[in-house]
Design a protein around this motif. Structure first.
Motif, PDB file in Angstrom:
ATOM      1  N   PHE A  80       0.836  -1.194   0.000  1.00  0.00           N
ATOM      2  CA  PHE A  80       0.000   0.000   0.000  1.00  0.00           C
ATOM      3  C   PHE A  80       0.867   1.239   0.000  1.00  0.00           C
ATOM      4  O   PHE A  80       1.852   1.311   0.755  1.00  0.00           O
ATOM      5  N   ASN A  81       0.497   2.222  -0.844  1.00  0.00           N
ATOM      6  CA  ASN A  81       1.103   3.535  -0.779  1.00  0.00           C
ATOM      7  C   ASN A  81       2.506   3.581  -1.376  1.00  0.00           C
ATOM      8  O   ASN A  81       2.822   2.908  -2.315  1.00  0.00           O
ATOM      9  N   GLY A  82       3.350   4.406  -0.808  1.00  0.00           N
ATOM     10  CA  GLY A  82       4.696   4.645  -1.302  1.00  0.00           C
ATOM     11  C   GLY A  82       4.977   6.128  -1.358  1.00  0.00           C
ATOM     12  O   GLY A  82       4.344   6.859  -2.115  1.00  0.00           O
ATOM     13  N   HIS A 107     -11.206  -3.552 -14.083  1.00  0.00           N
ATOM     14  CA  HIS A 107     -10.778  -2.180 -14.388  1.00  0.00           C
ATOM     15  C   HIS A 107      -9.416  -1.974 -13.762  1.00  0.00           C
ATOM     16  O   HIS A 107      -8.865  -2.897 -13.136  1.00  0.00           O
ATOM     17  N   SER A 108      -8.860  -0.790 -13.911  1.00  0.00           N
ATOM     18  CA  SER A 108      -7.511  -0.520 -13.404  1.00  0.00           C
ATOM     19  C   SER A 108      -7.553   0.475 -12.253  1.00  0.00           C
ATOM     20  O   SER A 108      -8.480   1.285 -12.147  1.00  0.00           O
ATOM     21  N   ILE A 109      -6.532   0.395 -11.392  1.00  0.00           N
ATOM     22  CA  ILE A 109      -6.412   1.319 -10.269  1.00  0.00           C
ATOM     23  C   ILE A 109      -5.032   1.974 -10.287  1.00  0.00           C
ATOM     24  O   ILE A 109      -4.091   1.466 -10.897  1.00  0.00           O
ATOM     25  N   SER A 110      -4.920   3.111  -9.607  1.00  0.00           N
ATOM     26  CA  SER A 110      -3.670   3.874  -9.603  1.00  0.00           C
ATOM     27  C   SER A 110      -2.627   3.224  -8.714  1.00  0.00           C
ATOM     28  O   SER A 110      -2.930   2.693  -7.650  1.00  0.00           O
ATOM     29  N   THR A 111      -1.384   3.304  -9.161  1.00  0.00           N
ATOM     30  CA  THR A 111      -0.261   2.814  -8.368  1.00  0.00           C
ATOM     31  C   THR A 111       0.392   3.979  -7.616  1.00  0.00           C
ATOM     32  O   THR A 111       0.012   5.136  -7.790  1.00  0.00           O
ATOM     33  N   SER A 112       1.366   3.658  -6.808  1.00  0.00           N
ATOM     34  CA  SER A 112       2.056   4.682  -6.019  1.00  0.00           C
ATOM     35  C   SER A 112       2.894   5.596  -6.896  1.00  0.00           C
ATOM     36  O   SER A 112       3.281   5.241  -7.999  1.00  0.00           O
ATOM     37  N   ARG A 113       3.158   6.784  -6.359  1.00  0.00           N
ATOM     38  CA  ARG A 113       4.044   7.762  -6.999  1.00  0.00           C
ATOM     39  C   ARG A 113       3.561   8.176  -8.390  1.00  0.00           C
ATOM     40  O   ARG A 113       4.358   8.567  -9.242  1.00  0.00           O
ATOM     41  N   SER A 114       2.261   8.062  -8.635  1.00  0.00           N
ATOM     42  CA  SER A 114       1.710   8.510  -9.924  1.00  0.00           C
ATOM     43  C   SER A 114       0.429   9.271  -9.637  1.00  0.00           C
ATOM     44  O   SER A 114      -0.590   8.666  -9.360  1.00  0.00           O
ATOM     45  N   ALA A 115       0.518  10.596  -9.643  1.00  0.00           N
ATOM     46  CA  ALA A 115      -0.655  11.405  -9.316  1.00  0.00           C
ATOM     47  C   ALA A 115      -1.728  11.260 -10.391  1.00  0.00           C
ATOM     48  O   ALA A 115      -1.435  11.123 -11.567  1.00  0.00           O
ATOM     49  N   MET A 116      -2.999  11.304  -9.959  1.00  0.00           N
ATOM     50  CA  MET A 116      -4.120  11.192 -10.893  1.00  0.00           C
ATOM     51  C   MET A 116      -4.138  12.386 -11.841  1.00  0.00           C
ATOM     52  O   MET A 116      -3.895  13.516 -11.437  1.00  0.00           O
ATOM     53  N   THR A 117      -4.449  12.114 -13.099  1.00  0.00           N
ATOM     54  CA  THR A 117      -4.600  13.201 -14.065  1.00  0.00           C
ATOM     55  C   THR A 117      -6.002  13.233 -14.654  1.00  0.00           C
ATOM     56  O   THR A 117      -6.409  14.233 -15.214  1.00  0.00           O
ATOM     57  N   ASP A 126       6.095  -0.069  -1.749  1.00  0.00           N
ATOM     58  CA  ASP A 126       5.522   0.690  -2.856  1.00  0.00           C
ATOM     59  C   ASP A 126       4.476  -0.133  -3.605  1.00  0.00           C
ATOM     60  O   ASP A 126       4.744  -1.275  -3.985  1.00  0.00           O
ATOM     61  N   PHE A 127       3.297   0.470  -3.850  1.00  0.00           N
ATOM     62  CA  PHE A 127       2.288  -0.206  -4.652  1.00  0.00           C
ATOM     63  C   PHE A 127       2.556   0.098  -6.126  1.00  0.00           C
ATOM     64  O   PHE A 127       1.931   0.961  -6.739  1.00  0.00           O
ATOM     65  N   THR A 128       3.520  -0.615  -6.682  1.00  0.00           N
ATOM     66  CA  THR A 128       3.867  -0.490  -8.097  1.00  0.00           C
ATOM     67  C   THR A 128       3.318  -1.703  -8.840  1.00  0.00           C
ATOM     68  O   THR A 128       2.902  -2.692  -8.222  1.00  0.00           O
ATOM     69  N   THR A 129       3.335  -1.647 -10.158  1.00  0.00           N
ATOM     70  CA  THR A 129       2.868  -2.783 -10.950  1.00  0.00           C
ATOM     71  C   THR A 129       3.677  -4.029 -10.632  1.00  0.00           C
ATOM     72  O   THR A 129       3.131  -5.128 -10.451  1.00  0.00           O
TER      73      THR A 129
END
Length: 487
Positions: free
Chosen positions: A63-65, A133-143, A86-89
């Motif tokens: 979770f998070n990062g 569906h897809s969800i956001s990973t860490s260190r990538s702000a929503m656009t 880190d919640f990365t791929t």
């Protein structure tokens, strides 16, 4: 000697306490400058549950990062547990693969009759070419509140986990608190219960996941917690569950309600623009006619639920019948507002929206081309930025770098085609002016849709209990893993 050894082995095996497993993932898409995330409430809820039940549950946290306060909470609640920072791929694939290996090991490390709870809370995008569906990973702000950000990961990988859990007779619970989470109901099966904090076409925009996590106590089942949580958040986002009664009620009510739970709002400078896209997509005379027919069906369904609730009350299935006149009024008022915009759009000649344009750059060419409608709604700047971000990866190989550069050139060419199409068809610009008017119209804002969601919640609850009662009367014994999954 053999008898003694056998007794020792029996005693040792008796002392091995079987533990269930929690996987907690998400927290992505948050501003990189923040020291905590908006999902920390669910982290604390899951953490408190685990702290009270350490002897019964092992936890894996991905979770998070990069958010200091959140990371301290993880350390506080999950000390001694497996924490992947880190919640990365890559890390997401790793923790899910590890669970798959535990289920398929010989002997399995997660055994038949045990429970596995996957709790997800992150920003979520609309369904694309995927089962879920897809969800956001860490260190990538929503656009984008619809398409997500550059760093997204699909929940489709959980399908393999769900299929294997069913095969191995392991109870699996998946709680998805993200926007558009209703798409995750595709993961449900006879051993897997899925709870979603929002419908597949809607934002969550509520504290569903936080409330759900904080209601988790030993001995409660996932269905009861869902119903209680849904009562507390009053239907915002239209939460869903894969129980038989839930699927029946959702399939009947949600498709017709969907257009009247759309709204326009702003979140961190980003548009929550479901109503905008709906207006554009439904502006043809044929689709406006379909909309009218579906609204009549919705009106009939609401009246039918009222009538059925009176019978259900008399039979003891409901404590009281429901009065849905408030829902009928809110729906009628919102439809009138939408009708005004459809009337304005009907005065424009939009017959060319299905005309096809080809885009070609070097070896790249769209095989079917883009319709004018597709060009107008596609955010090519977003796709360009996605590839620009990819080029910053120092590990990117030459082949992928070349592909990224070609796609950037292709998207830029598509932007030029889009600009030409708008220039040659001034009615498209007029359409956009009408749609832009939605942004400042409070009659299509969140508060209007929220009233409908609140009133619709009563209709949903009544329909849920009516369908559940009917299944009991008809002795339909469909699997209900949501009731079977007891914490």
């Amino acid at each position: 000697m053999k008898t003694t050894l056998l007794l020792v082995l029996i005693i040792l095996s008796a002392n091995v306490v079987a533990k269930d497993t929690i996987l907690f993932i998400g927290g992505g898409g948050e501003p990189l400058s923040a020291d905590e995330t908006q999902f920390d409430g669910s982290l604390e809820g899951i953490g408190a549950f685990h702290s009270k039940n350490k002897n019964s549950y092992d936890a894996v946290v991905n979770f998070n990062g990069g958010h200091s306060k959140t990371e301290k909470k993880i350390s506080k609640y999950f000390s001694g547990q497996e924490v992947v920072p880190d919640f990365t791929t890559t890390n997401y694939n790793k923790v899910v693969d590890d669970l798959i290996k535990k289920l398929s090991a010989n002997p399995p490390q997660i055994r038949a009759g045990e429970k596995l709870l996957v709790f997800i809370n992150s920003h979520g995008s609309e369904k694309q070419a995927e089962k879920t569906h897809s969800i956001s990973t860490s260190r990538s702000a929503m656009t984008s509140m619809n398409a997500g950000g550059a760093g997204m990961v699909s929940l489709d990988k959980l399908k393999e986990l769900a299929d294997l859990a069913e095969k191995k007779n392991v109870r699996l619970g998946i709680i998805d608190g993200s926007c558009h989470a209703g798409n995750s109901l595709a993961l449900a099966n006879s051993k897997t219960c899925v709870v979603a904090g929002s419908g597949p076409n809607h934002y969550s925009y509520s504290d569903f996941a936080e409330v759900y996590a904080k209601k988790m106590t030993k001995g409660r089942n996932l269905e009861d917690i869902f119903l209680e949580t849904n009562d507390e958040v009053l239907g915002k986002g239209f939460p869903m569950i894969s129980s038989p009664a839930g699927v029946a009620a959702q399939d009947e009510l949600y498709p017709y309600l969907t257009p009247y739970m759309y709204y326009h709002d702003e979140y961190r400078g980003m548009a929550l623009d479901k109503i905008d896209n709906y207006m554009k997509a439904t502006s043809s005379p044929e689709l406006v006619c379909v909309r009218e027919n579906e609204y009549v069906k919705l009106e009939s369904l609401v009246k039918l639920i009222e009538s059925m609730s009176k019978v259900a009350k008399a039979e003891g299935a409901l404590s009281r019948s429901v009065d849905l006149s408030g829902l009928e009024k809110e729906l009628a008022d919102y439809k009138k507002t939408q009708d005004k915009y459809f009337q304005k759009l009907s005065q424009l000649d939009l017959s060319g929206l299905n005309k096809i344009e080809k885009v070609r750059v070097g070896n790249l060419v769209s095989p079917t081309g883009f319709t004018h409608k597709e060009l107008l709604k596609t955010n090519f700047e977003f796709f360009i930025q996605n590839k620009v971000d990819l080029l910053k990866d120092p590990k990117l190989d030459a082949k992928k770098e070349k592909q990224a550069l070609e796609l950037i050139a292709y998207y830029k060419a598509a932007m030029l085609v889009k600009e030409r199409v708008i220039r040659e068809n001034p009615q498209y610009a007029q359409q956009q002016v009408i749609i832009e008017g939605l942004k400042t119209d409070n009659d299509v804002g969140f508060q209007v849709a929220a009233k409908i969601m609140k009133e619709a919640h009563e209709a949903y609850n009544a329909l849920y209990k009516i369908r559940e009662s009917e299944m009991v009367k008809q002795a339909k014994r469909a699997p209900n893993p949501c009731k079977d999954f007891v914490l």
